[in-house]
Scaffold this active site. Structure first.
Site, PDB file in Angstrom:
ATOM      1  CB  ALA A   1      24.863 -16.989 -37.431  1.00 37.58           C
ATOM      2  N   GLY A   2      23.675 -20.081 -37.402  1.00 37.98           N
ATOM      3  CA  GLY A   2      22.501 -20.887 -37.102  1.00 37.98           C
ATOM      4  C   GLY A   2      22.811 -21.924 -36.044  1.00 37.98           C
TER       5      GLY A   2
ATOM      6  N   GLY B   1      30.754 -22.039 -42.158  1.00 39.14           N
ATOM      7  CA  GLY B   1      31.265 -20.681 -42.234  1.00 39.14           C
ATOM      8  C   GLY B   1      32.766 -20.638 -42.420  1.00 39.14           C
TER       9      GLY B   1
ATOM     10  CE  LYS C   1      18.971 -22.966 -40.965  1.00 38.75           C
ATOM     11  NZ  LYS C   1      20.008 -21.931 -41.175  1.00 38.75           N
TER      12      LYS C   1
ATOM     13  CB  VAL D   1      23.676 -13.126 -35.546  1.00 39.54           C
ATOM     14  CG1 VAL D   1      25.066 -13.158 -36.162  1.00 39.54           C
ATOM     15  CG2 VAL D   1      23.157 -14.528 -35.257  1.00 39.54           C
TER      16      VAL D   1
ATOM     17  CB  SER E   1      18.363 -26.217 -43.874  1.00 39.71           C
ATOM     18  OG  SER E   1      18.247 -27.615 -43.680  1.00 39.71           O
TER      19      SER E   1
ATOM     20  N   GLY F   1      32.974 -24.912 -39.035  1.00 42.32           N
ATOM     21  CA  GLY F   1      31.935 -25.533 -39.849  1.00 42.32           C
ATOM     22  C   GLY F   1      31.812 -24.947 -41.242  1.00 42.32           C
TER      23      GLY F   1
ATOM     24  CE1 TYR G   1      18.974 -25.670 -38.645  1.00 49.84           C
ATOM     25  CE2 TYR G   1      17.891 -27.253 -40.087  1.00 49.84           C
ATOM     26  CZ  TYR G   1      18.967 -26.437 -39.806  1.00 49.84           C
ATOM     27  OH  TYR G   1      20.038 -26.379 -40.661  1.00 49.84           O
TER      28      TYR G   1
ATOM     29  CG  ASP H   1      31.844 -18.164 -34.511  1.00 48.84           C
ATOM     30  OD1 ASP H   1      31.811 -18.841 -35.548  1.00 48.84           O
ATOM     31  OD2 ASP H   1      31.431 -18.587 -33.415  1.00 48.84           O
TER      32      ASP H   1
ATOM     33  N   GLY I   1      31.562 -17.689 -38.865  1.00 51.94           N
ATOM     34  CA  GLY I   1      32.624 -17.975 -39.816  1.00 51.94           C
ATOM     35  C   GLY I   1      33.850 -18.647 -39.249  1.00 51.94           C
ATOM     36  CB  ALA I   2      35.164 -19.018 -35.884  1.00 54.92           C
TER      37      ALA I   2
END
Length: 250
Positions: free
Chosen positions: A79-80, A14, A148, A52, A131, A12, A144, A32, A9-10
Site C-alpha cells: 500500500a502506498g 497490487g 520509501k 493500512v 521505490s 495497480g 514520498y 484495499d 491489492g485491488a
C-alpha cells in the site's frame, strides 16, 4: 507462498501481484481502501476493506486472514500513495503526514501484525514495495522519497529480527511504472516544472539504461520469485526493477 496477503491489492501493482500469485497456485487475499475496486476482484480471492494507516483496521484484517487461511505465508506490504508534488517549502505538514502515514506507518503496522503469525509458523516472507525514490531521492517528491527510504530501513530490521524464526524480508524498488498513479505524477510534475506531460515522461524514460517505463507485471514477477523456495536464502535485500536507473533526476 501458498497463502498470500497483498495490501492495495485491488488495482495497480497490487492487482498484478495478486494475479501473478494466483497463477502460481497461491491462495490470494487482497486488502484495499477502495471497496468498489475490491468488488471487481475475482470471487475466489479473500477481500477486506482496510486502511493500512489505522491499526484497528490492520488488526481486523489480520484477524480475518488468519481465520480464513489458518495463517499467512507471504505478505506484500504494497500500500502506498504518491503524495504531493512540490518543492519542500511548499509542502503542507498534513500532506507530509498523510504520505508517511500510508507508505511508512502502513508498512510498519502490517509487519507488526504479520510478525507474530509468521514467528509461530517458523516461516514466512515479507515483501515491501519501496521505490527507486528510496534509493536516490527525487526533487519535488520529498515525503514520498523519505517514506520509501524509511521502509528499506524497516525491511532490513525485520530481516534481522525475524530471520531466526525462518522469516525473510526483502524490498522491491520499482522504477517508473506505467499506470494511473504515475500518470498523475507526470501531470503534476509537468505543471510544477513548466513542462509538458510528454517531456516529463521522456525524461523519466531516458533516465534508465533501457529507456523505458516498467510494467506492473514486472514487479509482480519479482514478488513471486522472492516468495518462492528459489529465494529461500534471499533476505534483507533491496532489488530494483527499473531498467537500471542511470539518471535519477530527469
Amino acid at each position: 507462498m501458498s497463502r498470500v496477503l497483498i495490501t492495495a491489492g485491488a488495482s495497480g501493482i497490487g492487482r498484478a501481484m495478486a494475479e501473478a500469485f494466483g497463477a502460481a497456485g497461491a491462495r490470494v487475499w487482497v486488502a484495499d481502501v477502495d471497496a468498489t475496486a475490491l468488488d471487481d476482484c475475482p470471487a475466489d480471492w479473500g477481500r477486506t476493506v482496510c486502511d493500512v494507516s489505522d491499526e484497528g483496521s490492520v488488526a481486523a484484517l489480520f484477524g480475518e486472514v488468519v481465520a480464513g487461511f489458518g495463517g499467512v505465508d507471504t505478505v506484500c506490504l504494497n500500500a502506498g500513495i504518491a503524495g504531493p508534488t512540490a518543492l519542500v517549502e511548499d509542502i503542507r505538514l498534513e500532506d507530509w503526514h498523510r504520505c508517511l502515514g500510508v507508505n511508512l506507518d502502513g508498512a510498519f503496522l502490517c509487519a507488526k501484525h504479520a510478525a507474530p503469525v509468521m514467528k509461530a509458523q517458523m516461516a514466512g516472507s515479507l515483501i515491501v514495495t519501496s521505490s527507486t525514490a528510496g534509493l536516490y531521492g527525487y526533487p519535488n517528491r520529498a515525503p514520498y522519497a523519505a517514506a520509501k527510504w524509511a521502509v528499506i530501513g524497516l525491511m532490513k530490521t525485520l530481516a534481522m529480527e525475524l530471520g531466526p524464526f525462518g522469516v525473510r524480508a526483502n524490498a522491491i524498488c520499482p522504477g517508473s511504472v506505467e499506470g494511473p498513479r504515475m500518470e498523475g505524477v507526470l501531470v503534476r510534475e509537468a505543471a510544477a516544472k513548466g513542462m509538458t506531460r510528454d517531456e516529463v515522461y521522456a525524461g523519466y524514460a531516458s533516465g534508465t539504461a533501457m529507456g523505458r517505463f516498467v510494467e506492473a507485471k514486472d514487479i509482480a514477477a519479482m514478488a513471486v520469485f522472492l516468495a518462492s523456495d528459489a529465494a529461500r536464502l534471499v533476505s534483507g535485500q533491496v532489488i530494483a526493477v527499473d531498467g537500471f536507473t542511470v539518471n535519477p533526476d530527469p
